[in-house]
Motif scaffolding. Sequence first.
Motif, PDB file in Angstrom:
ATOM      1  N   SER A 348       1.388   4.914   1.316  1.00 44.57           N
ATOM      2  CA  SER A 348       2.844   4.875   1.123  1.00 44.57           C
ATOM      3  C   SER A 348       3.562   4.562   2.435  1.00 44.57           C
ATOM      4  CB  SER A 348       3.333   6.217   0.570  1.00 44.57           C
ATOM      5  OG  SER A 348       2.763   6.416  -0.689  1.00 44.57           O
ATOM      6  N   HIS A 349       3.078   5.160   3.518  1.00 46.74           N
ATOM      7  CA  HIS A 349       3.700   4.898   4.826  1.00 46.74           C
ATOM      8  C   HIS A 349       3.618   3.408   5.157  1.00 46.74           C
ATOM      9  CE1 HIS A 349       4.917   5.521   8.937  1.00 46.74           C
ATOM     10  NE2 HIS A 349       3.768   5.073   9.409  1.00 46.74           N
ATOM     11  N   ASN A 350       2.496   2.792   4.788  1.00 44.37           N
ATOM     12  CA  ASN A 350       2.311   1.366   5.053  1.00 44.37           C
ATOM     13  C   ASN A 350       3.257   0.515   4.199  1.00 44.37           C
ATOM     14  OD1 ASN A 350       0.990  -1.313   4.134  1.00 44.37           O
ATOM     15  ND2 ASN A 350      -0.131  -0.819   6.004  1.00 44.37           N
ATOM     16  N   LEU A 351       3.482   0.962   2.964  1.00 44.81           N
ATOM     17  CA  LEU A 351       4.208   0.140   1.989  1.00 44.81           C
ATOM     18  C   LEU A 351       5.736   0.233   2.099  1.00 44.81           C
ATOM     19  CD1 LEU A 351       4.196  -1.595  -0.659  1.00 44.81           C
ATOM     20  CD2 LEU A 351       3.975   0.548  -1.939  1.00 44.81           C
ATOM     21  N   VAL A 352       6.252   1.424   2.371  1.00 47.42           N
ATOM     22  CA  VAL A 352       7.689   1.643   2.141  1.00 47.42           C
ATOM     23  C   VAL A 352       8.609   0.838   3.067  1.00 47.42           C
ATOM     24  CG1 VAL A 352       7.646   3.848   0.975  1.00 47.42           C
ATOM     25  CG2 VAL A 352       7.510   3.797   3.458  1.00 47.42           C
ATOM     26  N   TRP A 353       8.244   0.698   4.332  1.00 48.80           N
ATOM     27  CA  TRP A 353       9.149  -0.053   5.213  1.00 48.80           C
ATOM     28  C   TRP A 353       9.212  -1.520   4.795  1.00 48.80           C
ATOM     29  CZ3 TRP A 353       7.727  -4.224   8.221  1.00 48.80           C
ATOM     30  CH2 TRP A 353       6.366  -4.400   8.495  1.00 48.80           C
ATOM     31  N   LYS A 354       8.093  -2.008   4.221  1.00 42.42           N
ATOM     32  CA  LYS A 354       8.058  -3.404   3.764  1.00 42.42           C
ATOM     33  C   LYS A 354       8.988  -3.561   2.557  1.00 42.42           C
ATOM     34  CE  LYS A 354       3.343  -3.662   5.481  1.00 42.42           C
ATOM     35  NZ  LYS A 354       1.910  -3.609   5.168  1.00 42.42           N
ATOM     36  N   ILE A 355       8.904  -2.600   1.635  1.00 43.77           N
ATOM     37  CA  ILE A 355       9.787  -2.643   0.461  1.00 43.77           C
ATOM     38  C   ILE A 355      11.241  -2.594   0.919  1.00 43.77           C
ATOM     39  CG2 ILE A 355      10.604  -1.276  -1.519  1.00 43.77           C
ATOM     40  CD1 ILE A 355       7.754  -0.538  -2.126  1.00 43.77           C
ATOM     41  N   SER A 356      11.538  -1.684   1.818  1.00 42.32           N
ATOM     42  CA  SER A 356      12.918  -1.524   2.277  1.00 42.32           C
ATOM     43  C   SER A 356      13.433  -2.806   2.937  1.00 42.32           C
ATOM     44  CB  SER A 356      12.971  -0.341   3.249  1.00 42.32           C
ATOM     45  OG  SER A 356      14.097  -0.410   4.040  1.00 42.32           O
ATOM     46  N   ALA A 357      12.596  -3.412   3.792  1.00 43.49           N
ATOM     47  CA  ALA A 357      13.028  -4.624   4.496  1.00 43.49           C
ATOM     48  C   ALA A 357      13.217  -5.792   3.523  1.00 43.49           C
ATOM     49  CB  ALA A 357      12.013  -4.984   5.580  1.00 43.49           C
ATOM     50  N   VAL A 358      12.351  -5.873   2.508  1.00 45.77           N
ATOM     51  CA  VAL A 358      12.491  -6.954   1.520  1.00 45.77           C
ATOM     52  C   VAL A 358      13.745  -6.724   0.674  1.00 45.77           C
ATOM     53  CG1 VAL A 358      11.477  -7.947  -0.586  1.00 45.77           C
ATOM     54  CG2 VAL A 358      10.040  -7.578   1.428  1.00 45.77           C
ATOM     55  N   LEU A 359      13.947  -5.499   0.206  1.00 44.45           N
ATOM     56  CA  LEU A 359      15.121  -5.241  -0.640  1.00 44.45           C
ATOM     57  C   LEU A 359      16.421  -5.391   0.155  1.00 44.45           C
ATOM     58  CD1 LEU A 359      14.022  -2.284  -2.957  1.00 44.45           C
ATOM     59  CD2 LEU A 359      13.936  -4.734  -3.380  1.00 44.45           C
ATOM     60  N   ASN A 360      16.361  -5.089   1.444  1.00 47.92           N
ATOM     61  CA  ASN A 360      17.560  -5.292   2.268  1.00 47.92           C
ATOM     62  C   ASN A 360      17.754  -6.753   2.641  1.00 47.92           C
ATOM     63  OD1 ASN A 360      18.706  -2.729   2.378  1.00 47.92           O
ATOM     64  ND2 ASN A 360      17.156  -2.063   3.862  1.00 47.92           N
ATOM     65  N   GLY A 361      16.781  -7.574   2.272  1.00 46.18           N
ATOM     66  CA  GLY A 361      16.937  -9.017   2.428  1.00 46.18           C
ATOM     67  C   GLY A 361      16.659  -9.550   3.812  1.00 46.18           C
ATOM     68  N   TRP A 362      15.986  -8.770   4.671  1.00 48.60           N
ATOM     69  CA  TRP A 362      15.761  -9.355   5.991  1.00 48.60           C
ATOM     70  C   TRP A 362      14.341  -9.784   6.308  1.00 48.60           C
ATOM     71  CZ3 TRP A 362      13.123  -6.329   9.626  1.00 48.60           C
ATOM     72  CH2 TRP A 362      13.208  -4.937   9.496  1.00 48.60           C
ATOM     73  N   VAL A 363      13.388  -9.508   5.431  1.00 52.21           N
ATOM     74  CA  VAL A 363      12.070 -10.133   5.643  1.00 52.21           C
ATOM     75  C   VAL A 363      11.651 -10.890   4.387  1.00 52.21           C
ATOM     76  CG1 VAL A 363      11.263  -8.363   7.278  1.00 52.21           C
ATOM     77  CG2 VAL A 363      10.595  -8.203   4.882  1.00 52.21           C
ATOM     78  N   ASP A 364      10.751 -11.871   4.582  1.00 48.71           N
ATOM     79  CA  ASP A 364      10.220 -12.639   3.453  1.00 48.71           C
ATOM     80  C   ASP A 364       9.437 -11.703   2.530  1.00 48.71           C
ATOM     81  OD1 ASP A 364      11.149 -15.079   4.271  1.00 48.71           O
ATOM     82  OD2 ASP A 364       9.373 -15.514   5.488  1.00 48.71           O
TER      83      ASP A 364
END
Length: 612
Positions: A348-364
């Motif tokens: 979960s620690h690995n996944l959540v920041w990626k989800i957050s960054a994608v939903l916030n629209g700043w990473v691919d």
Amino acid sequence: QNQSVESTTDVLIIGAGPAGLMACHALAKLGIRVRIVDKRPEKLIAGQADGIQPRTMEIFQSYGLLERLLKEGNQIHTAAFYNPNAHGTIELTDRVPDVTAPTARYPFEVTLHQGAIEAIFMDSMAASGVEVERHVAPVSISLDEAVARVYDKECYPVKASLRNLFNGNLEVVNAKILIGADGAHSWVRKSLGIAMEGEQTDYVWGVIDIAEPESDFPDIRNKAVVHSNHGTCMVIPREGDKVRVYIQLDDGAVLQSIAANKNKSNGRIDMTKLAVGPEDLLCVAQKILHPYTLRAGGGKFEWWTVYTIGQRVASQFSVHNRIFIVGDACHTHSPKAGQGMNASMGDSHNLVWKISAVLNGWVDPDVLDTYELERRKYAQDLISFDRKFAKLFSGKPRTEQYQDGVSHEEFLQIFQTFGGFTSGIGMRYLGSTITDADHTNSTRGIKVGERFPPRPVVRAADSRPMDIQDLLHSDGRFKVLVFLEGEKEATIALEALSIELEHVTRMSPANNLFAVTEVLTFIAGTGDSPRDVLNWTSWPLMLRSHWSKIFVEKPDGAEYSPEVIVVRPDGYIGKIIPSHSLESQLSNYFSGFLRKKTQKSTCYIGPGLDQS
Ligand code: FAD
């Protein structure tokens, strides 16, 4: 008449065990709209996992949760090993440090029951207004694949029907992302048709938690691995005076009862029909521990179970990067090395920041591919380690009469060789857009793909000793660590650095560099006394966006290596750049995954799908 309502959320999490709660807590803190449901009517009171490994403690620290864990938990610093002696009983063979991981910030294990660990997350989540919705389970989930790659504010491709098990009411939840954290028998995994690869082993183990143990065993407050002529057991000291004992079961009558009550298709044992109870398990432990004694004070057992070990990894961890599975839902193994809860929270620690960054629209959105790349590889490594470890654990000890048995040296070698792995400290992620393995080593002994280790520094403004690791908060941002030698070298590197940071600023949302990164600066110096601390106010503002962002670092040896190290939001090193070759390297790294800005569209359509 059952009622049905419809709602939306950004992320829906099924299952509020350690994996689900770690994900929910982090997402709530990152400001993502998140809901978490669990079919259990109440929180976990006792039992299941209890071991927290050193890397997990570092992760707790990064979320500000470590203090409570250390306050409530028990610390294990020593592991003891017992083996058969010439009299047919057991004797101490060795005592060693429990953790073999030289760079561990917290070089010990903490034991605390799973329910108490879950409570740490739940209490912290409550401050963000998020609570577990209990007695709720999904009845169906579907994904609109046609829009799975459309990351638009109003695009909710996942639909889940949830049933309230109190009143039978149905709710249709439209979500952008769904996380299945619903344990080893995951409904989410099964409903997606994801297979588990691997086997069920023949090893059968029992566990008893004793609240008030009465014992003359000298290592009752250490981790103790006991190989005897009557079987194997492991003693784990717990919070308060509690003790957990894992017992290998090879008694014919016990095994027969277990086999008779085991569901052939899912391996579950019907505990209600077993002709075995905690007293029987304690009896086996007593035989193994002889000549030492162990009794349950007042005949009380806090919790007990028996189980067989499955060593399996899911064939995929995600469906179109919209539905993910984490924790026991995607990997199961023996609890001997204390990995279950740690590996689950690590997912979960690995996944959540990626989800957050994608939903916030700043990473691919493609960054989400790295979840499966990184965590499936880790789970596979965990299973191959577990195969070796569980075999040695369950094997008969070597004695004069039984030369084919497992020797203490063999066991200790595996225990220590894999210390880096079991502690979680030695884990290294593979190369990807976010983990650029081109230049992998720093002279600071730091490697791309590994977590950033502890390093002492002194804060320039107030001469306060600190540790770099404590500065790497899990706040969703990349940390750009700038290590500079001194005035002369710095002037050259600073020019290139300012150009690079300017490029990254232009790529950042709202041209705000600090939405995506935090810049921390370390200048070579002794920092031994206030007089040795540099005049921090003379450094350019880009290096000290706040007085607390500039530090003095004592060189390891005569040579000092000026360099820039980018640490991912989860604390793992993404890029190392020597300061003489800064040009384009920092901006190229970020442009590899930061979302390209388009002028007209508010909606991003990932590669591979037609926009029409
Ligand atoms: P879990 O902790 O299993 O959490 C899953 C959650 O999902 C649960 O709260 C469950 O109620 C919920 N859930 C499941 N299905 C649904 C559904 N359809 N809808 C809604 N909610 C759902 N590990 C050890 O190290 N030592 C042990 O002795 C040990 N014993 C265990 C005994 C049992 C009975 C179990 C189940 C697990 C045990 N484990 C043990 C494993 C350890 O608990 C896990 O590795 C760890 O908790 C993994 O965390 P998780 O969040 O992935 O899964």
